[in-house]
Design an enzyme around this catalytic site. Structure first.
Site, mmCIF file in Angstrom:
data_model
loop_
_atom_site.group_PDB
_atom_site.id
_atom_site.type_symbol
_atom_site.label_atom_id
_atom_site.label_comp_id
_atom_site.label_asym_id
_atom_site.label_seq_id
_atom_site.Cartn_x
_atom_site.Cartn_y
_atom_site.Cartn_z
ATOM 1 N N TYR A 1 0.864 -1.183 0.000
ATOM 2 C CA TYR A 1 0.000 0.000 0.000
ATOM 3 C C TYR A 1 0.893 1.222 0.000
ATOM 4 O O TYR A 1 1.837 1.314 0.790
ATOM 5 C CB TYR A 1 -0.899 -0.019 1.243
ATOM 6 C CG TYR A 1 -1.766 1.204 1.426
ATOM 7 C CD1 TYR A 1 -1.503 2.110 2.466
ATOM 8 C CD2 TYR A 1 -2.842 1.463 0.595
ATOM 9 C CE1 TYR A 1 -2.309 3.232 2.650
ATOM 10 C CE2 TYR A 1 -3.654 2.589 0.781
ATOM 11 C CZ TYR A 1 -3.370 3.468 1.812
ATOM 12 O OH TYR A 1 -4.154 4.582 1.978
ATOM 13 N N ASP B 1 9.446 2.671 -0.962
ATOM 14 C CA ASP B 1 8.443 3.385 -0.165
ATOM 15 C C ASP B 1 8.733 3.063 1.304
ATOM 16 O O ASP B 1 8.354 2.003 1.805
ATOM 17 C CB ASP B 1 7.034 2.948 -0.558
ATOM 18 C CG ASP B 1 5.987 3.604 0.355
ATOM 19 O OD1 ASP B 1 4.781 3.371 0.131
ATOM 20 O OD2 ASP B 1 6.385 4.333 1.293
ATOM 21 N N LYS C 1 5.295 9.429 8.524
ATOM 22 C CA LYS C 1 5.179 8.904 9.882
ATOM 23 C C LYS C 1 6.262 9.417 10.836
ATOM 24 O O LYS C 1 6.192 10.544 11.315
ATOM 25 C CB LYS C 1 5.127 7.374 9.813
ATOM 26 C CG LYS C 1 3.899 6.873 8.993
ATOM 27 C CD LYS C 1 3.816 5.384 8.949
ATOM 28 C CE LYS C 1 2.813 4.902 7.924
ATOM 29 N NZ LYS C 1 1.417 4.955 8.381
HETATM 30 P P1 KE4 Z 1 -0.517 8.440 4.405
HETATM 31 O O1 KE4 Z 1 -1.039 9.113 3.164
HETATM 32 O O2 KE4 Z 1 -1.599 7.633 5.108
HETATM 33 O O3 KE4 Z 1 0.228 9.381 5.350
HETATM 34 O O4 KE4 Z 1 0.593 7.387 3.938
HETATM 35 C C1 KE4 Z 1 0.269 6.412 2.977
HETATM 36 C C2 KE4 Z 1 1.257 5.258 3.084
HETATM 37 C C3 KE4 Z 1 2.236 5.140 2.124
HETATM 38 N N1 KE4 Z 1 3.146 4.135 2.181
HETATM 39 C C4 KE4 Z 1 3.119 3.218 3.185
HETATM 40 C C5 KE4 Z 1 4.139 2.119 3.201
HETATM 41 C C6 KE4 Z 1 2.136 3.307 4.205
HETATM 42 O O5 KE4 Z 1 2.110 2.379 5.189
HETATM 43 C C7 KE4 Z 1 1.178 4.344 4.156
HETATM 44 C C8 KE4 Z 1 0.061 4.479 5.184
HETATM 45 N N2 KE4 Z 1 -0.019 3.427 6.150
HETATM 46 C C9 KE4 Z 1 -1.342 3.180 6.696
HETATM 47 C C10 KE4 Z 1 -1.185 2.064 7.741
HETATM 48 N N3 KE4 Z 1 -0.947 0.818 7.165
HETATM 49 C C11 KE4 Z 1 -1.947 4.404 7.288
HETATM 50 C C12 KE4 Z 1 -3.128 4.131 8.180
HETATM 51 C C13 KE4 Z 1 -4.401 4.669 7.601
HETATM 52 O O6 KE4 Z 1 -4.617 4.504 6.359
HETATM 53 O O7 KE4 Z 1 -5.186 5.245 8.388
#
Ligand code: KE4
Length: 429
Positions: free
Chosen positions: A144, A239, A267
């Site tokens: 993701y 990523d 994060k």
């Molecule tokens: P954000 O747009 O949510 O800040 O980041 C997206 C993203 C991109 N790449 C990786 C490897 C990620 O894990 C994420 C976001 N992680 C999720 C948790 N698995 C965020 C939690 C959520 O969607 O509320």
């Protein structure tokens, strides 16, 4: 456990916020029941609006490497806010933050700050397309990268949890340019490269996947991926939104010794405030506006509050590389406690861990890719989640997420968690 206030708030929230939450995974849809509304976090604990205390392992989905509200983070934020919140103009702290990241991460010559992981990955792929003049890109099933249209093609994490393999609203055009490979399967990449000769701009990968549950890349896999990208002039994007400064001081590339051409962060670099970043080789990053023609922008990108907190977090990491040994010991202690429990219960569920991110899969086989991960028993996971919650342990409300251990978690926290794990497993098996 009294959760009346949370229940009331959730009923209100669902009237005015889609699904009652501002991000799907928080809604407890894949584990059942109603989400708890959290009032505060301190160290390894969170407290809900009904006054219930939990030892928690979400860490805001990764940012809280040092637990909730560590004094040095709080101090940096309070000091910064004295000067105002945001100016929409360059500040010295952005230069210091960029220098700190480029010094800490070998593959980053230049870096652009953004406001989320999604913005970082979306911008990285656009930059790779602009730099190479090619349009297609490869992602891996179960990974993701945020919710930009061209990623929501059999994405992992939320989409996987919601059981929606591709999201409505994503156009055919986007789907055509996104190629899907199998994680840890280099032949699946070779097949795509052969079928799309000279059309692939980039390969984007979570070097340690965290969004199908934790699935680390096999040792040679990333090296072979690097070799294919070199041969085919494809930009390799790591990523590291989740793994950056999580699994080592240099992120996943620090443990695999494979250098990507571009890397995305999020994060931890924001310490809990909205921050993302993308960076990489100078000749690629010089394509980004206003230096180059690839447009990318953001009202609050590099804003002073987020930079102050992120800079404090990364400075601590720079000055205390031993923090990763501490996290490794803590995380191994918890993992071993779970493994001992399973031995006693004669179960062999898979546990995957990379540093302080870990997943217990309700799956007796080896989980090293998406196809294996989705064979996990999500119904059993849901029961386990609620058994642990009832015992004061707050886990990620999805089988396809990671739990995060912080420096704030104590041995007493782990012992309570291990006991809860034993009792919960006994209750559901
Ligand atoms: P954000 O747009 O949510 O800040 O980041 C997206 C993203 C991109 N790449 C990786 C490897 C990620 O894990 C994420 C976001 N992680 C999720 C948790 N698995 C965020 C939690 C959520 O969607 O509320």
């Amino acid at each position: 456990m009294n959760t009346n206030k949370s229940k009331k708030l959730f009923e209100q929230a669902r009237q005015i916020i889609p699904g009652g939450v501002n991000s799907p995974v928080r809604a407890f849809k894949s584990v059942g029941g109603n989400p708890l509304f959290i009032e505060k976090g301190v160290g390894s604990k969170i407290y809900d609006v009904d006054g219930n205390e939990f030892i928690e392992y979400i860490g805001s989905w990764g940012p809280h490497l040092f637990g909730h509200n560590p004094p040095f983070i709080k101090k940096a934020l309070l000091k910064s806010i004295e000067n105002g919140t945001s100016f929409g103009a360059p500040t010295e702290l952005e230069v210091k933050m960029a220098r700190l990241i480029t010094n800490l991460v070998p593959s980053v010559d230049m870096v652009r700050m953004v406001n989320s992981g999604t913005e970082a990955t979306m911008s990285a792929v656009r930059t790779a397309r602009g730099y190479t003049g090619k349009e297609k890109f490869v992602k891996f099933e179960g990974c993701y990268h945020g919710h930009a249209d061209y990623f929501l093609i059999k994405a992992g994490s939320g989409a996987l949890t919601l059981g929606v393999p591709t999201s409505p609203g994503v156009t055919k055009g986007n789907a055509e340019d996104t190629l899907l490979a199998d994680y840890n399967n280099i032949d699946s990449v070779k097949r795509l490269v052969k079928a799309n000769k000279n059309k692939i701009a980039a390969v984007i990968i979570e070097p340690v996947a965290g969004n199908m549950g934790v699935v680390p890349a096999d040792n040679n896999f990333l090296k072979e991926l690097r070799q294919i990208c070199d041969e085919e002039k494809i930009i390799l994007i790591f990523d590291e939104v989740m793994t950056g400064f999580r699994v080592s001081q240099k992120g996943a590339q620090g443990i695999y010794n494979v250098k990507p051409d571009m890397i995305t962060f999020g994060k931890i670099i924001g310490g809990g405030l909205p921050v993302g970043a993308f960076g990489g080789k100078k000749e690629i990053m010089e394509m980004v506006a206003p230096a180059g023609p690839v447009y990318q922008a953001g009202t609050l990108s590099g804003n002073p509050l987020a930079m102050a907190v992120g800079y404090a977090a990364l400075t601590y990491i720079k000055d205390h590389p031993e923090v990763y040994d501490v996290l490794e010991k803590k995380s191994a202690y918890l993992e071993n406690g779970f493994r001992n429990n399973m031995k006693k219960l004669n179960k062999s569920f898979a546990i995957n861990r990379s540093g302080s991110m870990m997943t217990l899969f309700f799956n007796e086989g080896n989980v090293n890719n998406f196809q294996a991960a989705v064979k996990s028993d999500t119904v059993l996971f849901g029961k386990y989640f609620h058994e642990m919650l009832a015992r004061g342990i707050y886990l990620a409300p999805s089988q396809f997420e990671a739990v995060f251990i912080s420096t704030a978690h104590t041995t007493a926290d782990f012992d309570k968690t291990i006991t809860a794990n034993f009792e919960s497993l006994k209750a559901i098996i």
